[in-house]
Scaffold this motif. Sequence first.
Motif, mmCIF file in Angstrom:
data_model
loop_
_atom_site.group_PDB
_atom_site.id
_atom_site.type_symbol
_atom_site.label_atom_id
_atom_site.label_comp_id
_atom_site.label_asym_id
_atom_site.label_seq_id
_atom_site.Cartn_x
_atom_site.Cartn_y
_atom_site.Cartn_z
ATOM 1 N N VAL A 201 -0.945 -11.817 6.913
ATOM 2 C CA VAL A 201 -0.556 -13.192 6.569
ATOM 3 C C VAL A 201 -0.888 -14.152 7.703
ATOM 4 C CG1 VAL A 201 1.447 -14.690 6.217
ATOM 5 C CG2 VAL A 201 1.251 -12.547 4.950
ATOM 6 N N ARG A 202 -1.455 -15.294 7.353
ATOM 7 C CA ARG A 202 -1.823 -16.278 8.382
ATOM 8 C C ARG A 202 -0.978 -17.547 8.310
ATOM 9 N NH1 ARG A 202 -8.002 -17.002 8.080
ATOM 10 N NH2 ARG A 202 -7.601 -16.971 5.856
ATOM 11 N N ARG A 203 -0.358 -17.802 7.160
ATOM 12 C CA ARG A 203 0.424 -19.044 7.080
ATOM 13 C C ARG A 203 1.662 -18.907 7.968
ATOM 14 N NH1 ARG A 203 2.008 -20.116 1.106
ATOM 15 N NH2 ARG A 203 3.179 -21.834 1.976
ATOM 16 N N SER A 204 2.047 -20.008 8.600
ATOM 17 C CA SER A 204 3.148 -19.938 9.574
ATOM 18 C C SER A 204 4.512 -19.998 8.894
ATOM 19 C CB SER A 204 3.014 -21.062 10.594
ATOM 20 O OG SER A 204 2.949 -22.281 9.890
ATOM 21 N N ASP A 205 4.543 -20.478 7.643
ATOM 22 C CA ASP A 205 5.848 -20.611 6.980
ATOM 23 C C ASP A 205 6.077 -19.466 5.991
ATOM 24 O OD1 ASP A 205 3.965 -21.309 5.101
ATOM 25 O OD2 ASP A 205 5.228 -22.813 4.146
ATOM 26 N N PHE A 206 5.565 -18.275 6.323
ATOM 27 C CA PHE A 206 5.761 -17.136 5.420
ATOM 28 C C PHE A 206 7.259 -16.773 5.387
ATOM 29 C CE2 PHE A 206 5.408 -12.695 3.966
ATOM 30 C CZ PHE A 206 4.592 -12.905 2.875
ATOM 31 N N PRO A 207 7.780 -16.405 4.207
ATOM 32 C CA PRO A 207 9.224 -16.134 4.109
ATOM 33 C C PRO A 207 9.674 -14.971 4.999
ATOM 34 C CG PRO A 207 8.213 -16.270 1.923
ATOM 35 C CD PRO A 207 7.089 -16.316 2.901
ATOM 36 N N ASP A 208 10.883 -15.080 5.497
ATOM 37 C CA ASP A 208 11.494 -14.000 6.283
ATOM 38 C C ASP A 208 12.280 -13.124 5.298
ATOM 39 O OD1 ASP A 208 12.814 -12.338 7.965
ATOM 40 O OD2 ASP A 208 13.788 -13.900 9.149
ATOM 41 N N SER A 209 11.559 -12.207 4.675
ATOM 42 C CA SER A 209 12.173 -11.415 3.602
ATOM 43 C C SER A 209 13.247 -10.470 4.148
ATOM 44 C CB SER A 209 11.099 -10.621 2.863
ATOM 45 O OG SER A 209 10.409 -9.819 3.789
ATOM 46 N N LEU A 210 13.054 -9.993 5.395
ATOM 47 C CA LEU A 210 14.061 -9.073 5.948
ATOM 48 C C LEU A 210 15.397 -9.787 6.170
ATOM 49 C CD1 LEU A 210 11.943 -6.850 8.358
ATOM 50 C CD2 LEU A 210 12.873 -6.270 6.118
ATOM 51 N N ALA A 211 15.333 -11.091 6.418
ATOM 52 C CA ALA A 211 16.589 -11.847 6.532
ATOM 53 C C ALA A 211 17.337 -11.787 5.198
ATOM 54 C CB ALA A 211 16.304 -13.296 6.923
ATOM 55 N N TRP A 212 16.592 -11.788 4.081
ATOM 56 C CA TRP A 212 17.243 -11.689 2.760
ATOM 57 C C TRP A 212 17.826 -10.298 2.539
ATOM 58 C CZ3 TRP A 212 19.153 -15.402 0.093
ATOM 59 C CH2 TRP A 212 18.597 -16.685 0.169
ATOM 60 N N VAL A 213 17.151 -9.280 3.074
ATOM 61 C CA VAL A 213 17.711 -7.920 2.953
ATOM 62 C C VAL A 213 19.070 -7.871 3.637
ATOM 63 C CG1 VAL A 213 17.427 -5.495 3.660
ATOM 64 C CG2 VAL A 213 15.465 -6.772 2.773
ATOM 65 N N ARG A 214 19.167 -8.532 4.786
ATOM 66 C CA ARG A 214 20.445 -8.536 5.526
ATOM 67 C C ARG A 214 21.527 -9.309 4.770
ATOM 68 N NH1 ARG A 214 16.751 -9.639 9.683
ATOM 69 N NH2 ARG A 214 16.211 -7.655 10.656
ATOM 70 N N ARG A 215 21.094 -10.335 4.079
ATOM 71 C CA ARG A 215 22.025 -11.287 3.498
ATOM 72 C C ARG A 215 22.388 -10.992 2.039
ATOM 73 N NH1 ARG A 215 19.265 -16.807 3.652
ATOM 74 N NH2 ARG A 215 18.259 -15.855 5.438
ATOM 75 N N ARG A 216 21.418 -10.414 1.313
ATOM 76 C CA ARG A 216 21.592 -10.319 -0.146
ATOM 77 C C ARG A 216 21.525 -8.861 -0.604
ATOM 78 N NH1 ARG A 216 18.838 -9.656 -4.774
ATOM 79 N NH2 ARG A 216 19.509 -10.908 -6.553
ATOM 80 N N PRO A 217 22.632 -8.255 -0.985
ATOM 81 C CA PRO A 217 22.594 -6.879 -1.489
ATOM 82 C C PRO A 217 21.655 -6.803 -2.700
ATOM 83 C CG PRO A 217 24.865 -7.616 -1.176
ATOM 84 C CD PRO A 217 23.994 -8.821 -0.980
ATOM 85 N N GLY A 218 20.920 -5.693 -2.806
ATOM 86 C CA GLY A 218 20.000 -5.557 -3.941
ATOM 87 C C GLY A 218 18.649 -6.182 -3.663
ATOM 88 N N THR A 219 18.321 -6.360 -2.375
ATOM 89 C CA THR A 219 17.001 -6.893 -2.014
ATOM 90 C C THR A 219 16.203 -5.788 -1.325
ATOM 91 O OG1 THR A 219 17.969 -9.079 -1.708
ATOM 92 C CG2 THR A 219 15.789 -8.709 -0.724
ATOM 93 N N VAL A 220 14.955 -5.621 -1.744
ATOM 94 C CA VAL A 220 14.127 -4.523 -1.255
ATOM 95 C C VAL A 220 12.788 -5.095 -0.790
ATOM 96 C CG1 VAL A 220 13.074 -2.294 -1.869
ATOM 97 C CG2 VAL A 220 15.144 -3.073 -3.065
#
Length: 346
Positions: A201-220
Motif C-alpha cells: 500500500v502506498r496511500r498514506s491514509d490507509f485504514p488502521d484495521s488492527l486498531a479495529w481488531v482491538r476495539r471491535r469484537p468480531g473483526t478479523v
Amino acid sequence: MGIAQRVNPHILDLKPYQPGKPIEELERELGIKNAVKLASNENPLGPSKKAIEAVREALSGVNRYPDGASYALRTRLANKHDVDPAQLVFGCGADEILELLAKVFLAPGDEVVYGWPSFAMYPIVITGMGATGVPVALNERLEHDLDAMSAAITDRTKLVFVCNPNNPTGTSVGAAAFDRFVAGLPADVILAIDEAYFEFVRRSDFPDSLAWVRRRPGTVVIRTFSKIFGLAGMRIGFCIADPEVSDYLQRARHPFNVNRLAEIAGLAALDDLEHEKRTRELNAAGVEYLTRELAAMGFETWPTDANFLLVETGAAAYDALLRQGVIVRPIASRLASMPIRLEVSE
Ligand SMILES: Cc1ncc(COP(=O)(O)O)c(C=O)c1O
C-alpha cells in the motif's frame, strides 16, 4: 441414485476457482521457455534467500509433523503486530482462513456482503456452506462502495468481506470512509478485512484495521506470505482477530494445516527486511512504469495500491499476450457480472 443426487445441493452450485495459467502449462503449449506470469500477483524477485536457506536446512526434519501451534511464528508475528499470540490463526494460505471463517460462521440462510468484482474465493467459500452471497457493485472508480454495502446489510447478514486493497482492481479505501463504515456496522456482523496486499500500500491514509481488531469484537484482519514475502508456493497465511473469534477458528482447523517448511520459511522471510524493501521498491517502480507507458499507448489503468495493475483492453489482448509468453488475468467476465453493469469491452 446418481452421485449428483447425493452431493450437498450447495456444492452442486459451486464453480471451481480459475487459477492463473501455470507457466509450465504455457511453455508446454507454445514450446517456449521463459514465459512471464503476471496473473497471480506473485513476487517476481522470488522468495527471500533467507527463507530458501532456512527451508534447505529444515528439509531433513520433514519426517516430523509441524508444530501445530506454530509457536515460533506466532510469537514473532504477535510481537511484530503488538497483539496477543492467541489472536493469531494460521492457514494453508489466506485462502484457508477464508474457508475457516465460512465454516465457523455460515449456514444456509445466512447472507454475506462483499464488494464485486473482488477476490473470486469469496463466493466459493460462501456457496460452499450453503449461505447466500450479496455482491455489491464497486463504484464507477472501481472502489468499494461502502455506503451501498452498508445499505445491503440485513438481519440475515452474518459476515462482511472488505478486500483492501481490492483484487482484481488494485483500488483501496481510505481511513475516513472505512472507519465510518465499520463504526456503522451492526455489532453482531463479523467483519473480515482481507489485506493480502497490505505491504504494497502506498496511500498514506490507509485504514488502521488492527486498531479495529482491538476495539471491535468480531473483526478479523487477513494477511498472507504469498505476496510481498514471495512464498505463494509454500501456502501460508494468517489472520489476527479477537481471542474469542480466533479460538473458534482454531477449533475448526486441521491440527497440521500449515506444513513445517512453510512455517520455517515464513519466519525467515519476516527477518529479511531487505528483500521486503526491494520488493516494495520494485513494485512501486513497476506500477509507475506500466501506468505511464500504458497511458502513452492509449490504455486506461486504475490507481493501484497492490502489486498488480488493472488495464482496460479488448478481450483479444489476453490471447495476444499469451502468444508472446505473457500470462495475464482477464477479468471482463467478473466485471460483466457486477450487479450494476459497467461498460465492458469483451
Ligand atoms: C485478496 C486476496 N485474498 C486472499 C488471497 C489468497 O492468498 P493465499 O495465497 O495466501 O491463499 C489472495 C490471493 O491472490 C488474494 O488476492
